[in-house]
Design a protein around this motif. Structure first.
Motif, PDB file in Angstrom:
ATOM      1  N   ARG A   1       0.524  -0.773  -0.072  1.00 14.93           N
ATOM      2  CA  ARG A   1      -0.017   0.043  -0.069  1.00 14.93           C
ATOM      3  C   ARG A   1       0.686   1.113  -0.079  1.00 14.93           C
ATOM      4  NH1 ARG A   1      -4.036  -0.633   4.654  1.00 14.93           N
ATOM      5  NH2 ARG A   1      -5.342   1.212   3.459  1.00 14.93           N
ATOM      6  N   LEU A   2      -0.135   1.979  -0.516  1.00 12.96           N
ATOM      7  CA  LEU A   2       1.624   3.409  -1.034  1.00 12.96           C
ATOM      8  C   LEU A   2       0.356   4.445  -0.192  1.00 12.96           C
ATOM      9  CD1 LEU A   2       3.096   3.471  -4.652  1.00 12.96           C
ATOM     10  CD2 LEU A   2       3.692   2.482  -2.211  1.00 12.96           C
TER      11      LEU A   2
ATOM     12  N   MET B   1       4.837   5.958  -9.588  1.00 11.45           N
ATOM     13  CA  MET B   1       4.421   5.441  -8.274  1.00 11.45           C
ATOM     14  C   MET B   1       4.855   3.824  -7.770  1.00 11.45           C
ATOM     15  SD  MET B   1       2.236   7.579  -7.003  1.00 11.45           S
ATOM     16  CE  MET B   1       1.089   6.466  -6.313  1.00 11.45           C
ATOM     17  N   LEU B   2       5.089   3.815  -9.328  1.00 12.64           N
ATOM     18  CA  LEU B   2       6.668   2.171  -9.174  1.00 12.64           C
ATOM     19  C   LEU B   2       8.243   2.782  -8.505  1.00 12.64           C
ATOM     20  CD1 LEU B   2       6.640  -1.109 -10.157  1.00 12.64           C
ATOM     21  CD2 LEU B   2       7.547   0.051 -12.257  1.00 12.64           C
ATOM     22  N   ALA B   3       8.379   3.596  -8.883  1.00 15.43           N
ATOM     23  CA  ALA B   3       9.186   4.008  -8.679  1.00 15.43           C
ATOM     24  C   ALA B   3       9.196   3.595  -6.949  1.00 15.43           C
ATOM     25  CB  ALA B   3       9.753   4.884  -8.552  1.00 15.43           C
ATOM     26  N   ILE B   4       7.960   4.435  -6.390  1.00 21.78           N
ATOM     27  CA  ILE B   4       8.007   4.654  -5.329  1.00 21.78           C
ATOM     28  C   ILE B   4       8.314   3.103  -4.602  1.00 21.78           C
ATOM     29  CG2 ILE B   4       6.072   4.659  -3.113  1.00 21.78           C
ATOM     30  CD1 ILE B   4       5.366   7.482  -4.562  1.00 21.78           C
ATOM     31  N   GLY B   5       6.935   2.136  -4.974  1.00 23.60           N
ATOM     32  CA  GLY B   5       7.044   0.954  -4.659  1.00 23.60           C
ATOM     33  C   GLY B   5       8.131   0.074  -4.955  1.00 23.60           C
ATOM     34  N   LEU B   6       8.953   0.113  -5.717  1.00 24.08           N
ATOM     35  CA  LEU B   6      10.402  -0.525  -5.607  1.00 24.08           C
ATOM     36  C   LEU B   6      11.257   0.162  -4.514  1.00 24.08           C
ATOM     37  CD1 LEU B   6      10.611  -0.408  -9.991  1.00 24.08           C
ATOM     38  CD2 LEU B   6      10.904  -1.875  -8.200  1.00 24.08           C
ATOM     39  N   SER B   7      11.403   1.423  -4.688  1.00 26.15           N
ATOM     40  CA  SER B   7      12.467   1.708  -3.963  1.00 26.15           C
ATOM     41  C   SER B   7      12.183   1.755  -2.205  1.00 26.15           C
ATOM     42  CB  SER B   7      12.434   3.434  -3.903  1.00 26.15           C
ATOM     43  OG  SER B   7      12.432   3.782  -5.043  1.00 26.15           O
ATOM     44  N   ASN B   8      10.414   1.199  -1.995  1.00 27.49           N
ATOM     45  CA  ASN B   8      10.612   0.882  -0.471  1.00 27.49           C
ATOM     46  C   ASN B   8      11.548  -0.771  -0.110  1.00 27.49           C
ATOM     47  OD1 ASN B   8       8.345   2.888   0.136  1.00 27.49           O
ATOM     48  ND2 ASN B   8       6.564   1.780  -0.946  1.00 27.49           N
ATOM     49  N   ILE B   9      11.468  -1.506  -1.367  1.00 26.17           N
ATOM     50  CA  ILE B   9      12.179  -2.671  -1.611  1.00 26.17           C
ATOM     51  C   ILE B   9      13.090  -2.293  -1.155  1.00 26.17           C
ATOM     52  CG2 ILE B   9      12.942  -4.962  -2.131  1.00 26.17           C
ATOM     53  CD1 ILE B   9       9.834  -4.920  -3.519  1.00 26.17           C
TER      54      ILE B   9
END
Ligand SMILES: [Zn+2]
Length: 369
Positions: free
Chosen positions: A237-238, A283-291
């Motif tokens: 979840r973002l 948005m994908l960058a935020i998700g990837l960066s969380n990992i």
């Protein structure tokens, strides 16, 4: 001797062309020892001599050895979106038979399983390969796989329903042992063995199609828990107040970036598509960066719907990842888009099966010769 021969053969399936000298060095065995084992493997029809290699011995050429394609076969199959795919590959990784079937959005689980079974049967029959030469089968699907019990695998079937699938029974009627994984692990295995991640010690793989999955390959193996193999990156979840996701929560990455939401968008002009892509890259960058803040490999491999837009999408993604990671002083990893290959997940699933069952299979076959 059979066990050592099987180890050599297993190694050769993965490394393709090797010489007798390579094998001596790798296993610390004398030249005569290797010559004896190799001779036996050639005589039994498992390997053959190939081209002349020019890579060592100060210009002296040595004969390469390779596993014969027909030494053994691996079945791979996957369920994704509204299609079932299956293929049979040989020891030289050639697809020797394949089949694809479109499934209807309103089909029942038993109907889907029936067609899945028929697709597999079609592939085995059209290949004309005896099932005792098929080492095992790999299955890919969107969902959560119980590592010890594939009779109860939870898969997410479009257009938006969870279903419990009995994958073990699907393959056991063909007399095949099977291994199952989320499609993202299958695609990642393909990239690791044959594609964009060859030679990488660790990488993060992301697959964006109807849904979004990710797999982590770290220090020589895929990461999983003790019980479940999960790759549900889409339901990270973002935002607590974002758009509603199909899982019931709000603000999941899936709701912003997935293929499911991409096809529903009404994008009338090129400018509108570009704007949407830019927002999605962010948005994908935020998700990837969380990992990446927890696990940071040098390489990220992306497969799926954005690969067609790689030349715009890639730089936007890298730029947004840089923004996300600068606060924790991490660089942007190398981002690579995988090649478009129709049977990528199925081949990857077959490779997972090869990894799991080949050693044991070869030991049995070599002992029997
Ligand atoms: Zn969700």
């Amino acid at each position: 001797m059979p066990i050592f021969a099987a180890r050599i053969l297993n190694e050769m399936v993965w490394s393709q062309d090797v010489s007798r000298k390579d094998l001596c060095e790798k296993y610390g065995v004398s030249k005569s020892g290797i010559t004896q084992v190799v001779g036996r493997l050639i005589k039994s029809g498992f390997i053959e001599e190939g081209s002349l290699l020019d890579k060592n011995n100060r210009g002296r050429k040595t004969v390469s050895l390779r596993v014969r394609g027909e030494a053994a076969y691996f079945l791979g199959t996957d369920l994704e979106g509204l299609a079932i795919r299956a293929c049979l590959i040989d020891c030289q990784r050639n697809i020797i038979a394949s089949s694809k079937r479109v499934i209807g959005p309103s089909w029942s689980v038993s109907n889907i399983m029936q067609h899945w079974s028929e697709t597999i049967e079609e592939v085995i029959e059209s290949s004309k390969v005896d099932t005792d030469k098929i080492v095992g089968a790999g299955l890919g699907l969107p969902g959560t796989v119980d590592i010890e019990n594939t009779t109860k695998t939870r898969a997410y079937l479009p257009p938006g329903k969870w279903a419990e699938l009995d994958l073990a029974s699907l393959l056991s009627k063909f007399g095949l042992e099977s291994v199952a994984a989320d499609n993202v692990f299958c695609a990642a295995e393909y990239e690791r063995r044959l594609g964009a991640a060859i030679g990488a010690g660790s990488f993060l793989a992301v697959l964006i199609r109807y849904g979004i999955g990710s797999a982590i390959f770290a220090d020589g193996s895929f990461l999983s828990g003790e019980k479940f193999l999960i790759g549900e990156m889409g339901h990270m979840r973002l935002s607590l107040n974002g758009p509603k996701c199909i899982c019931g929560q709000n603000g999941c990455l899936d709701a912003y970036v997935s293929g499911r939401t991409w096809v529903q968008k009404d994008m009338k002009s090129d400018a509108a598509i570009q704007q949407e892509l830019r927002q999605r890259a962010k948005m994908l960058a935020i998700g990837l960066s969380n990992i990446l803040k927890i696990f940071f490999p040098k390489l990220v491999v992306i497969d799926g719907i954005y690969n067609d837009y790689e030349y715009e999408f890639g730089p936007w993604l890298a730029e947004s990842i840089a923004d996300e990671l600068q606060g924790v002083k991490l660089p942007v990893p190398r981002i690579v888009f995988g090649d478009t290959v129709e049977f990528k997940s199925s081949v990857g699933a077959a490779l997972l099966a090869a990894d799991k069952f080949l050693g044991k299979y070869l030991e049995k076959r070599i002992s029997a010769k």
